[in-house]
Each structure stands twice: as structure tokens, then as C-alpha cells.
Design a protein around this motif. Structure first.
Motif, PDB file in Angstrom:
ATOM      1  N   GLY A 154      40.734  32.181 104.464  1.00  0.00           N
ATOM      2  CA  GLY A 154      40.475  32.917 105.697  1.00  0.00           C
ATOM      3  C   GLY A 154      39.781  32.031 106.710  1.00  0.00           C
ATOM      4  N   ASP A 155      40.533  31.460 107.660  1.00  0.00           N
ATOM      5  CA  ASP A 155      39.929  30.495 108.580  1.00  0.00           C
ATOM      6  C   ASP A 155      39.465  31.111 109.888  1.00  0.00           C
ATOM      7  OD1 ASP A 155      42.363  31.053 109.681  1.00  0.00           O
ATOM      8  OD2 ASP A 155      42.966  28.968 110.022  1.00  0.00           O
ATOM      9  N   SER A 156      39.595  32.426 110.017  1.00  0.00           N
ATOM     10  CA  SER A 156      39.064  33.111 111.201  1.00  0.00           C
ATOM     11  C   SER A 156      38.704  34.528 110.793  1.00  0.00           C
ATOM     12  CB  SER A 156      40.083  33.114 112.345  1.00  0.00           C
ATOM     13  OG  SER A 156      41.272  33.797 111.956  1.00  0.00           O
ATOM     14  N   LYS A 180      41.184  37.318 109.408  1.00  0.00           N
ATOM     15  CA  LYS A 180      42.512  36.748 109.259  1.00  0.00           C
ATOM     16  C   LYS A 180      42.562  35.839 108.031  1.00  0.00           C
ATOM     17  CE  LYS A 180      44.078  38.249 113.317  1.00  0.00           C
ATOM     18  NZ  LYS A 180      45.217  39.162 113.471  1.00  0.00           N
ATOM     19  N   VAL A 181      43.740  35.776 107.422  1.00  0.00           N
ATOM     20  CA  VAL A 181      43.970  34.848 106.317  1.00  0.00           C
ATOM     21  C   VAL A 181      45.192  34.007 106.647  1.00  0.00           C
ATOM     22  CG1 VAL A 181      42.952  36.364 104.587  1.00  0.00           C
ATOM     23  CG2 VAL A 181      45.405  36.506 105.071  1.00  0.00           C
ATOM     24  N   VAL A 182      45.265  32.868 105.953  1.00  0.00           N
ATOM     25  CA  VAL A 182      46.338  31.930 106.215  1.00  0.00           C
ATOM     26  C   VAL A 182      47.499  32.199 105.268  1.00  0.00           C
ATOM     27  CG1 VAL A 182      47.015  29.501 106.204  1.00  0.00           C
ATOM     28  CG2 VAL A 182      44.745  30.173 107.035  1.00  0.00           C
ATOM     29  N   ARG A 241      51.961  27.421 109.226  1.00  0.00           N
ATOM     30  CA  ARG A 241      50.964  28.418 108.827  1.00  0.00           C
ATOM     31  C   ARG A 241      50.904  29.520 109.867  1.00  0.00           C
ATOM     32  NH1 ARG A 241      45.393  25.740 107.204  1.00  0.00           N
ATOM     33  NH2 ARG A 241      45.376  25.232 109.424  1.00  0.00           N
ATOM     34  N   THR A 242      50.629  30.715 109.371  1.00  0.00           N
ATOM     35  CA  THR A 242      50.442  31.858 110.255  1.00  0.00           C
ATOM     36  C   THR A 242      49.167  32.583 109.850  1.00  0.00           C
ATOM     37  OG1 THR A 242      51.440  33.902 111.093  1.00  0.00           O
ATOM     38  CG2 THR A 242      51.810  33.372 108.772  1.00  0.00           C
ATOM     39  N   HIS A 243      48.560  33.291 110.760  1.00  0.00           N
ATOM     40  CA  HIS A 243      47.312  34.017 110.519  1.00  0.00           C
ATOM     41  C   HIS A 243      47.603  35.512 110.586  1.00  0.00           C
ATOM     42  CE1 HIS A 243      45.106  30.224 111.102  1.00  0.00           C
ATOM     43  NE2 HIS A 243      46.016  29.996 112.050  1.00  0.00           N
ATOM     44  N   GLU A 244      47.296  36.209 109.522  1.00  0.00           N
ATOM     45  CA  GLU A 244      47.615  37.631 109.463  1.00  0.00           C
ATOM     46  C   GLU A 244      46.432  38.432 108.926  1.00  0.00           C
ATOM     47  OE1 GLU A 244      51.213  38.468 107.404  1.00  0.00           O
ATOM     48  OE2 GLU A 244      52.364  36.893 108.417  1.00  0.00           O
ATOM     49  N   ASP A 245      46.476  39.726 109.201  1.00  0.00           N
ATOM     50  CA  ASP A 245      45.467  40.640 108.647  1.00  0.00           C
ATOM     51  C   ASP A 245      45.910  41.071 107.248  1.00  0.00           C
ATOM     52  OD1 ASP A 245      43.829  40.740 110.949  1.00  0.00           O
ATOM     53  OD2 ASP A 245      45.258  42.109 111.892  1.00  0.00           O
TER      54      ASP A 245
END
Length: 529
Positions: free
Chosen positions: A357-359, A362-364, A371-375
Motif C-alpha cells: 500500500g504505497d498511498s 490504496k494498494v498496488v 502498476r495500478t493503485h486500487e481500493d
């Protein structure tokens, strides 16, 4: 469903045993009465499960038909009597056992037979008897106390009746102090101990020469009168067969470890909070400290060697005897129990998922080589084909796939979980989720703020960790089980609080019931107990 009588722990032991065998010699009967006082409130099933002797044998001990072995008597006292009263009760019990064995030997010598009578103990030792049928020391029977009358408190100093709350009053008090006189007595449980039991204690400090023989089997026949419905009848009546057995309890694993001067414990490597080496090369973590407590209890203090083993080779290394024990998030499964023996369990934990989880929120996830960031708040949010990494021979993926077959997870297996975490955090890695026990993942979570635990645990996924050992050493299993019980009662909570409570969000935990340290009921053709 009504339980069988011998399985109802609320029933008193003596209420089901019946009277002490009337043909039992008085000294053996006195020993049986003392044992009944000591085990008051326990069922024969309780005794079987705690002391590794069958119910029939316990029934024989408590009816005076067999003499309890000295080592078992001492173990019984150590388990059931508070430390402050153990020395006193060991002295009483040892004297009563000595008196019963001496009486059995005299009875054998007095039975009809050739002159020059002797009693043979195990190992071929011959104990001479004098011409009048007694041995060369004063008869111990004279010092054996009479049965305790109601309200006397008996040898444990317990009240004859239950406490006001309906429970037994345990023995307490201090056995240390000046030697009692005819007018004074030590106390146990805060009550005055009958003087006759004090005499038995001090008489019991004599040499227990017959007990050193290990086994004594005596049958005594004598002419006596037995009442029956028609009146008295005279004839030869066999007395109860008295057996005092002391089977050897040898652990071949422990003996070999003593010979080599080292006790090897297989452990996991690179599992923060559980099992890892610090910068100085010192092993630390919950599993490590737990293993130290157990191995030190086995008699090895400065000779413990920790052997790092991967998940996929743990069982095979135990089978090959390359380690004496394995302690390290080792889940108990039916397949593993075909290969090795487990003591415990000593820890229980559900399985969970770890992600990058880089934000915030959100997880990678990987997509088209990028790479995409999703909930992702739950396992339901994972898309089909998610790449899951776990350790070889782990139970995690089977549980994950059985609970969510529609997800069609892609599985990567590594030699250990550290490699899974490294791949998860590697921008070029393929891993999207790491799956294993929540307690294992929590350790990694505490070491890197880029990691995030998925909220949900896997349904019906509780894993029970046990201590693995070779199948063919029942004595080692018995001793380790006793230490599992001991650490559960004193030490487990401190270890959990120090190593795992923080990483597990401060959640309280308690050790599970160590059911692998209880006899397994036999099953009939239908599979039911």
C-alpha cells in the motif's frame, strides 16, 4: 446426550470406585486411602489424561489392588499439591508405599513353602528374610496411620466436606519449619495435620530399599474367614495381587542429545516478531523464546542450537532426525500427523492477506506489465487472477482457493515468506498478495510502513501451531506436553505481550487448549468415538 459416568468431571472419584478391596493388605489399603484424598474431585479419565496411565490402572491403584510406582507417586504430588506442601506429601506417600511393599514381602515369606524364604525384585535382587518371616528392619506397618475419620482432614489437611462454594478446598500451607513433636504438627491447607501422619512422614525418611528394585509382584494366600449369605466359611482365599511396576521412561532423542552435548531445534528464519536473527546474530522472537522455555525444561540450558529450516523441508528434517524438535508457525494438519508427532497446540491464528500500500487507502496491483493503485478493503475486492505468493508446503493457498474458487488466483511459491514480501515490494516483482497466518504477516507489517494488511481474515481459517517431533519417542512427547501446559500457565502471556501484541494491533490473545497432549479416543467402524 447423557455422558457416561466416568466422563462427568463433576462427579467425585470415590463415588464411582466403590470400596477398597477387602482382601487388600491393610498397608496397601492405607496407601489407597491416601491416594483417594490426594485425587479428590478428579475422575479416572482426568487422571489418565494427565498422568499417562490407563483408567483401569488408576482404578487398581485407588482400590488397593496394585501399588502405584514411586516415580508416578512423586509426579502426582508435584502436579496436585502446592509447592509449599509437596515435601510433606512426598514423605507421607513414600512411607506408605514403602510400608505396603514391605508388608507384601512379609506376606509372601509367611505363606506355605520351603524354608529359606526370599522375595525377588526386578533385576534379580534377592531380599533375605529372617526366620520369623520379617525382614531385618522394624516392620513399617506399625507406623502407618489409621484411616482419617470424618472431619479430620486426612493426610492433605483438607476438610472432609466441600467448601462453602461447593468446590474442593485445595491443599496449601508450608511444610518447612521445626520437626513436629507428639503435641505439635505442621499444617497443610491451614489445618492441623494429624499427628499420626506426622509420624508417618518422619518414618518415611528411612531408606526405601525395596523401591529401588523397580518392580515387585506378590501373591499371598492364607486361611481366613469370609462371610457370605449363609454364614462364615473357612478356606484358602487369594489376597489381591499386588503389583508395583516402574516401567522405564526413556527418551532416545533426549539421551542422544545428551551424548552429543547439543539439542537442535528447527526454526523459521526471517519472520519478524516470531523467529529471526538480530544484527549480532542472536535469535529472537515469540517462537524462539517459547522454544527456549521448552528445551530448558527438558534439561538443556546452554546447549541449544537453532537450525533455520524452510517451510517445505520442516517435516522431512524432523523425520530424518536432523533436529530434535521443530518450533516455528508449524500448523497441525492431518497429513503432517502421518509423518511426525505434534505437542500442543501452543498458538492459534487465522490466515490473512498482506499487500503493498504505497498511498493512503490504496494498494498496488499489476496490470499490463505496469502498476495500478486500487481500493481493496476486503478479499471480495480482489479481481480474478490476482497473483498470490506463499511458502512451499504452506496451507494458506488451499484455504484461499477453497473459500474463493471464483477468483482463480495465480499462485507463486517461495522457500519462505521473506522472499514473498521482497517480491511484493519489488517494482519488477509479480506478487500482488502474500497469504499466510495473520501472526506471521503482522511481524512483517511492523517492519515496513509500505505494507498493509487486508481487513478480513480468511473464513474458517484458524491455524493451530504445534511443536513437531519424531513419531517414535512417546517419552519425549509426554515431557514436551507437560512443558506446553506449564508455559501456558506461566510465561505464555508475557511472551505474547512482548513479541506479538503490538504487531497484532494490541489485541489480547490466549493460548489454545493443547489437545494434541490428550489421549485420542478410538473410533468404531462408523468413525464415531
Amino acid at each position: 446426550m447423557v455422558e457416561p459416568d466416568d466422563e462427568r468431571p463433576s462427579q467425585r472419584l470415590r463415588s464411582r470406585l466403590g470400596a477398597i478391596d477387602p482382601s487388600t493388605p491393610e498397608e496397601a489399603a492405607e496407601l489407597a486411602r491416601w491416594l483417594r484424598q490426594l485425587t479428590e474431585g478428579l475422575t479416572v479419565r482426568d487422571l489418565e489424561s494427565r498422568f499417562d496411565y490407563g483408567r483401569n490402572q488408576w482404578s487398581e491403584f485407588l482400590r488397593g489392588r496394585k501399588l502405584i510406582p514411586l516415580w508416578l507417586l512423586q509426579e502426582l504430588v508435584a502436579e496436585l499439591v502446592p509447592k509449599s506442601g509437596q515435601r510433606l506429601q512426598r514423605g507421607i506417600g513414600s512411607h506408605l508405599l514403602d510400608a505396603a511393599e514391605r508388608a507384601a514381602a512379609r506376606g509372601r515369606a509367611q505363606s506355605p513353602g520351603p524354608s529359606g524364604r526370599t522375595v525377588t525384585a526386578s533385576g534379580g535382587a534377592v531380599l533375605p528374610l529372617s526366620a520369623d518371616g520379617t525382614d531385618d528392619v522394624p516392620a513399617a506397618g506399625a507406623a502407618v496411620p489409621a484411616p482419617a475419620p470424618a472431619g479430620d482432614g486426612g493426610p492433605l489437611g483438607r476438610p472432609a466436606a466441600d467448601g462453602a462454594d461447593g468446590t474442593d478446598t485445595p491443599a496449601t500451607g508450608d511444610d518447612r519449619g521445626p520437626r513436629p513433636t507428639a503435641d505439635t504438627a505442621d499444617t497443610a491447607g491451614g489445618r492441623s495435620l494429624p499427628v499420626r501422619w506426622q509420624r508417618a512422614l518422619w518414618a518415611g525418611l528411612v531408606s526405601l530399599s525395596l523401591l529401588a528394585g523397580g518392580a515387585l509382584i506378590v501373591e499371598d494366600w492364607q486361611d481366613r474367614k469370609e462371610p457370605n449369605g449363609a454364614g462364615a466359611q473357612t478356606g484358602p482365599v487369594p489376597k489381591a495381587r499386588i503389583e508395583a511396576t516402574q516401567p522405564p521412561r526413556v527418551s532416545h532423542v533426549l539421551e542422544e542429545a545428551k551424548r552429543k552435548g547439543v539439542f537442535r531445534v528447527g526454526v523459521k528464519q526471517d519472520q519478524p516478531g516470531l523467529s529471526e536473527q538480530d544484527a549480532r546474530g542472536e535469535w529472537t522472537g515469540f517462537d524462539i523464546e517459547y522454544a527456549r522455555k521448552v528445551v530448558r525444561g527438558l534439561g538443556f540450558t546452554d546447549t541449544i542450537e537453532f537450525v533455520p529450516l524452510g517451510t517445505g523441508v520442516r517435516a522431512s528434517e524432523v523425520v530424518a532426525r536432523n533436529v530434535e524438535l521443530f518450533v516455528g508457525s508449524f500448523s497441525i494438519t492431518d497429513d503432517r500427523e502421518k509423518l511426525i508427532k505434534f505437542a500442543g497446540p501452543y498458538f492459534a491464528t487465522p490466515q490473512a492477506l498482506l499487500m503493498h500500500g504505497d498511498s493512503p487507502g490504496k494498494v498496488v496491483l499489476r496490470e499490463n506489465g505496469g502498476r495500478t493503485h486500487e481500493d481493496v478493503d476486503s478479499i471480495d475486492d480482489l479481481r480474478p487472477g490476482t497473483v498470490v505468493c506463499t511458502a512451499s508446503s504452506s496451507t494458506s493457498v488451499d484455504r484461499l482457493e477453497s473459500a474463493y474458487p471464483e477468483k482463480k488466483f495465480e499462485v507463486i511459491k517461495r522457500s519462505d515468506y521473506q522472499k514473498c514480501v521482497d517480491d511484493l515490494l519489488d517494482p519488477k516483482g509479480r506478487t500482488e498478495v502474500v497469504s499466510t497466518d495473520r501472526a506471521v504477516l503482522a511481524g512483517f507489517l511492523a517492519t515496513d510502513d509500505r505494507l498493509r494488511m487486508i481487513r478480513d481474515s480468511l473464513p474458517d481459517s484458524t491455524e493451530y501451531w504445534g511443536i513437531g517431533m519424531h513419531l517414535d519417542d512417546p517419552e519425549l512427547h509426554r515431557r514436551v506436553c507437560k512443558l506446553v501446559e506449564a508455559v501456558k500457565a506461566d510465561g505464555w502471556q508475557d511472551l505474547y505481550d512482548a513479541h506479538l501484541k503490538g504487531p497484532l494491533d494490541g489485541k489480547d490473545n490466549r493460548p489454545p487448549k493443547p489437545d494434541r497432549c490428550r489421549p485420542v479416543p478410538t473410533t468404531g467402524p462408523s468413525g464415531s468415538p
